[in-house]
Write a protein that holds these residues in place. Structure first.
Motif, PDB file in Angstrom:
ATOM      1  N   THR A   1       0.828  -1.200   0.000  1.00 26.25           N
ATOM      2  CA  THR A   1       0.000   0.000   0.000  1.00 26.25           C
ATOM      3  C   THR A   1       0.866   1.256   0.000  1.00 26.25           C
ATOM      4  O   THR A   1       0.579   2.219  -0.727  1.00 26.25           O
ATOM      5  N   ALA A   2       1.922   1.263   0.779  1.00 22.47           N
ATOM      6  CA  ALA A   2       2.827   2.410   0.809  1.00 22.47           C
ATOM      7  C   ALA A   2       3.519   2.601  -0.533  1.00 22.47           C
ATOM      8  O   ALA A   2       3.693   3.728  -0.999  1.00 22.47           O
ATOM      9  N   THR A   3       3.889   1.505  -1.183  1.00 21.55           N
ATOM     10  CA  THR A   3       4.545   1.601  -2.486  1.00 21.55           C
ATOM     11  C   THR A   3       3.595   2.147  -3.541  1.00 21.55           C
ATOM     12  O   THR A   3       3.977   3.004  -4.353  1.00 21.55           O
ATOM     13  N   VAL A   4       2.369   1.678  -3.544  1.00 16.37           N
ATOM     14  CA  VAL A   4       1.389   2.173  -4.519  1.00 16.37           C
ATOM     15  C   VAL A   4       1.110   3.652  -4.284  1.00 16.37           C
ATOM     16  O   VAL A   4       1.042   4.444  -5.228  1.00 16.37           O
ATOM     17  N   ALA A   5       0.972   4.054  -3.030  1.00 16.24           N
ATOM     18  CA  ALA A   5       0.753   5.469  -2.719  1.00 16.24           C
ATOM     19  C   ALA A   5       1.948   6.307  -3.142  1.00 16.24           C
ATOM     20  O   ALA A   5       1.790   7.419  -3.654  1.00 16.24           O
ATOM     21  N   LEU A   6       3.141   5.766  -2.961  1.00 18.02           N
ATOM     22  CA  LEU A   6       4.352   6.474  -3.377  1.00 18.02           C
ATOM     23  C   LEU A   6       4.386   6.665  -4.884  1.00 18.02           C
ATOM     24  O   LEU A   6       4.662   7.765  -5.382  1.00 18.02           O
ATOM     25  N   PHE A   7       4.074   5.628  -5.633  1.00 21.31           N
ATOM     26  CA  PHE A   7       4.043   5.748  -7.088  1.00 21.31           C
ATOM     27  C   PHE A   7       2.952   6.712  -7.558  1.00 21.31           C
ATOM     28  O   PHE A   7       3.163   7.519  -8.458  1.00 21.31           O
ATOM     29  N   LEU A   8       1.785   6.641  -6.947  1.00 21.53           N
ATOM     30  CA  LEU A   8       0.702   7.562  -7.323  1.00 21.53           C
ATOM     31  C   LEU A   8       1.095   9.003  -7.047  1.00 21.53           C
ATOM     32  O   LEU A   8       0.797   9.901  -7.831  1.00 21.53           O
ATOM     33  N   GLY A   9       1.755   9.223  -5.927  1.00 19.62           N
ATOM     34  CA  GLY A   9       2.172  10.581  -5.591  1.00 19.62           C
ATOM     35  C   GLY A   9       3.271  11.104  -6.487  1.00 19.62           C
ATOM     36  O   GLY A   9       3.305  12.284  -6.829  1.00 19.62           O
ATOM     37  N   LEU A  10       4.179  10.235  -6.888  1.00 22.26           N
ATOM     38  CA  LEU A  10       5.274  10.675  -7.737  1.00 22.26           C
ATOM     39  C   LEU A  10       4.865  10.874  -9.189  1.00 22.26           C
ATOM     40  O   LEU A  10       5.422  11.726  -9.887  1.00 22.26           O
ATOM     41  N   PHE A  11       3.901  10.105  -9.645  1.00 20.61           N
ATOM     42  CA  PHE A  11       3.455  10.235 -11.033  1.00 20.61           C
ATOM     43  C   PHE A  11       2.317  11.220 -11.208  1.00 20.61           C
ATOM     44  O   PHE A  11       1.933  11.534 -12.325  1.00 20.61           O
ATOM     45  N   ASN A  12       1.780  11.713 -10.104  1.00 19.39           N
ATOM     46  CA  ASN A  12       0.680  12.675 -10.156  1.00 19.39           C
ATOM     47  C   ASN A  12       1.264  14.081 -10.277  1.00 19.39           C
ATOM     48  O   ASN A  12       1.955  14.547  -9.384  1.00 19.39           O
TER      49      ASN A  12
END
Length: 70
Positions: free
Chosen positions: A57-68
């Motif tokens: 979950t932390a990894t997915v949130a990190l990717f969403l935040g970085l690609f947003n």
């Protein structure tokens, strides 16, 4: 991280949520910094599916935040 996650997704639309985005990204990075050594250690007493799911979950949130974009 989960507290700021809904507001992190709004940061692309409204600038006032930038603090939530940066807090969520920092918390996700901290989760990953602690998860990786724990997972690589020979002591498997802390490894469980719940811990793995939290790291995912932390990894997915990190990717969403970085690609947003914001």
């Amino acid at each position: 991280a989960l507290l700021h996650f809904p507001f992190m997704l709004r940061a692309a639309i409204e600038r006032r949520y930038y603090y939530s985005k940066s807090s969520c990204l920092m918390a996700c990075r901290e989760v990953m910094w602690r998860y990786l050594p724990m997972r690589q250690s020979s002591n498997r007493s802390f490894c469980s599916k719940v811990v793995d799911f939290g790291a995912l979950t932390a990894t997915v949130a990190l990717f969403l935040g970085l690609f947003n974009p914001s």
